[in-house]
Design a protein around this motif. Structure first.
Motif, PDB file in Angstrom:
ATOM      1  N   SER A   1      12.949 -26.227 -18.485  1.00  0.00           N
ATOM      2  CA  SER A   1      12.209 -26.063 -19.732  1.00  0.00           C
ATOM      3  C   SER A   1      12.745 -24.863 -20.514  1.00  0.00           C
ATOM      4  O   SER A   1      13.723 -24.225 -20.108  1.00  0.00           O
ATOM      5  N   SER A   2      12.089 -24.541 -21.600  1.00  0.00           N
ATOM      6  CA  SER A   2      12.514 -23.406 -22.428  1.00  0.00           C
ATOM      7  C   SER A   2      12.254 -22.062 -21.759  1.00  0.00           C
ATOM      8  O   SER A   2      12.778 -21.036 -22.191  1.00  0.00           O
ATOM      9  N   ILE A   3      11.431 -22.061 -20.717  1.00  0.00           N
ATOM     10  CA  ILE A   3      11.137 -20.796 -20.011  1.00  0.00           C
ATOM     11  C   ILE A   3      11.821 -20.761 -18.633  1.00  0.00           C
ATOM     12  O   ILE A   3      11.354 -20.076 -17.715  1.00  0.00           O
TER      13      ILE A   3
ATOM     14  N   VAL B   1      12.761 -18.833 -13.063  1.00  0.00           N
ATOM     15  CA  VAL B   1      13.686 -18.575 -11.952  1.00  0.00           C
ATOM     16  C   VAL B   1      13.661 -17.102 -11.556  1.00  0.00           C
ATOM     17  O   VAL B   1      13.756 -16.758 -10.372  1.00  0.00           O
ATOM     18  N   SER B   2      13.488 -16.217 -12.545  1.00  0.00           N
ATOM     19  CA  SER B   2      13.495 -14.776 -12.260  1.00  0.00           C
ATOM     20  C   SER B   2      12.314 -14.350 -11.379  1.00  0.00           C
ATOM     21  O   SER B   2      12.379 -13.324 -10.704  1.00  0.00           O
ATOM     22  N   ILE B   3      11.238 -15.142 -11.390  1.00  0.00           N
ATOM     23  CA  ILE B   3      10.078 -14.825 -10.548  1.00  0.00           C
ATOM     24  C   ILE B   3      10.490 -14.743  -9.083  1.00  0.00           C
ATOM     25  O   ILE B   3      10.075 -13.844  -8.346  1.00  0.00           O
ATOM     26  N   TRP B   4      11.350 -15.675  -8.680  1.00  0.00           N
ATOM     27  CA  TRP B   4      11.739 -15.767  -7.265  1.00  0.00           C
ATOM     28  C   TRP B   4      12.802 -14.735  -6.893  1.00  0.00           C
ATOM     29  O   TRP B   4      13.116 -14.574  -5.723  1.00  0.00           O
TER      30      TRP B   4
ATOM     31  N   ALA C   1       8.447 -24.761  -1.697  1.00  0.00           N
ATOM     32  CA  ALA C   1       8.876 -25.814  -2.618  1.00  0.00           C
ATOM     33  C   ALA C   1       9.102 -25.263  -4.024  1.00  0.00           C
ATOM     34  O   ALA C   1      10.124 -25.542  -4.657  1.00  0.00           O
ATOM     35  N   LEU C   2       8.156 -24.471  -4.521  1.00  0.00           N
ATOM     36  CA  LEU C   2       8.290 -23.888  -5.858  1.00  0.00           C
ATOM     37  C   LEU C   2       9.534 -23.020  -5.957  1.00  0.00           C
ATOM     38  O   LEU C   2      10.289 -23.077  -6.939  1.00  0.00           O
ATOM     39  N   CYS C   3       9.757 -22.228  -4.912  1.00  0.00           N
ATOM     40  CA  CYS C   3      10.884 -21.293  -4.900  1.00  0.00           C
ATOM     41  C   CYS C   3      12.226 -22.012  -4.817  1.00  0.00           C
ATOM     42  O   CYS C   3      13.176 -21.668  -5.527  1.00  0.00           O
ATOM     43  N   ASN C   4      12.305 -23.028  -3.970  1.00  0.00           N
ATOM     44  CA  ASN C   4      13.600 -23.636  -3.662  1.00  0.00           C
ATOM     45  C   ASN C   4      13.908 -24.913  -4.433  1.00  0.00           C
ATOM     46  O   ASN C   4      14.965 -25.519  -4.231  1.00  0.00           O
TER      47      ASN C   4
END
Length: 380
Positions: free
Chosen positions: A34-36, A41-44, A261-264
């Motif tokens: 998406s646009s963000i 991705v930087s969260i992880w 799952a969210l991270c990878n």
């Protein structure tokens, strides 16, 4: 009755967890494309104690996941599907074939190039997703199929752990490894002395994890070791093994695995995604999971039955077993986990994750439709 109660508790937690896992995967893919996407991705990669968040999820929280798998394996070995040799041979032979043939099929596509190290990727089965899909067919699925798939996936995960320890350990720091194993031996002695204080085992497990983390051997192996050090007793509701397994169901199914799952699966899918599929490692993953898995599971079980080492349950037929073989091709969690260890190139890791998702979707869809057709029609 208590044995069945704990199995159903494990099965139901994985069933619900599988549905949550699916939602998290779809959400993560949408956000990553998406646009963000950069912010997501930087969260992880956010640093916690000088390590990115994904490091603590993959090396820390996943050790708890394997602790639950270890406790379930222990339960199966003492009082479950694996407690009688003839019954155990059925899922063991299936798991063995489901690991060897996919690995061989992967190596056919990657014989000499640098990506041959990914042979372990198509060897794994995702318990939560496989059981989640199985649950969509409700009570039409025989209990023997549910037990078989659970036992198969648990053995599969143990095989994956052994693969990680043997083939994906590059440098060993023997001092730390010996300290970790020393703590494990101490916990085993406590077990033999009938020490039943769970807190002492968990404290020992934390220290064992720390030294294993700095030994070069992947720290998640600590989860399996700790599980077998914790006293099982007779497996009743008063045993600390039972209590811990019951308590871990919720956080593992609804916190740890969804975070993994969210991270990878924060995978950016570019316009060249068709080109990714033609890569040798992509073909190895695709054919390993969608063809190697069901072929390995069914063929090895067929051989075991022909040798009269085991038998099919009375309420199970070959059509249903083939369907379960395809459900075994849902790699996801463990396949992604091994991909992170097998490759160093971030682009190859990203592409491998993408192929694991495609192969797992194909395997799950075929397994679901095949099993649906082979089961008795629901009564109206």
């Amino acid at each position: 009755m208590k044995k069945k109660k704990l199995f159903l508790s494990f099965f139901n937690s994985e069933k619900a967890g599988g549905l949550v896992l699916l939602i998290c995967t779809i959400l993560s893919l949408l956000l990553a494309n998406s646009s963000i996407s950069e912010e997501y991705v930087s969260i992880w990669h956010f640093s916690i104690a000088n390590h990115p968040a994904e490091y603590w999820i993959n090396d820390g929280l996943m050790a708890i996941f394997f602790l639950l798998i270890g406790l379930e394996l222990e339960r199966e070995a003492y009082i479950g599907e694996l407690s009688k040799l003839k019954d155990a041979i059925l899922p063991i032979s299936g798991a063995l074939g489901g690991m060897l043939l996919p690995a061989l099929m992967y190596l056919v596509f990657n014989p000499n190039n640098s990506t041959h190290s990914g042979f372990g990727i198509p060897m794994a089965t995702d318990i939560a997703f496989a059981i989640g899909i199985l649950s969509l067919l409700g009570n039409r699925v025989p209990l023997s199929i549910k037990i078989f798939l659970t036992a198969l996936a648990v053995i599969d995960d143990l095989g994956a752990i052994l693969m990680i320890a043997i083939f994906y350990t590059k440098t060993i720091y023997f001092t730390n490894l010996l300290l970790a194993l020393g703590i494990f031996v101490l916990l085993l002695i406590m077990n033999r002395l009938k020490v039943k204080n769970l807190i002492l085992y968990l404290i020992g497990g934390v220290f064992m994890w720390y030294f294993m983390l700095h030994s070069g051997v992947h720290a998640t192996i600590t989860g399996i070791l700790l599980a077998f050090a914790i006293p099982f007793g007779d497996g009743n509701e008063e045993s600390i093994s039972y209590k811990l397994q019951s308590w871990l169901h919720f956080p593992v199914a609804f916190v740890i695995i969804p975070l993994f799952a969210l991270c990878n699966t924060a995978i950016s899918i570019g316009k060249d995604w068709m080109q990714i599929i033609s890569e040798p490692y992509s073909l190895g993953i695709l054919f390993g999971l969608t063809i190697g898995k069901p072929l390995g599971i069914v063929s090895f079980i067929f051989i075991a039955i022909k040798l009269k080492l085991t038998t099919l349950p009375n309420d199970t037929n070959w059509n249903q077993l083939i369907a379960v073989g395809f459900l075994g091709g849902i790699g996801f969690t463990m396949s992604i986990f091994i991909a992170l260890l097998a490759f160093e190139d971030n682009q190859i890791i990203n592409n491998s994750k993408f192929m694991i998702l495609i192969a797992s979707f194909i395997s799950g869809a075929i397994g679901f439709l095949w099993l649906k057709k082979s089961l008795n029609k629901p009564k109206i």
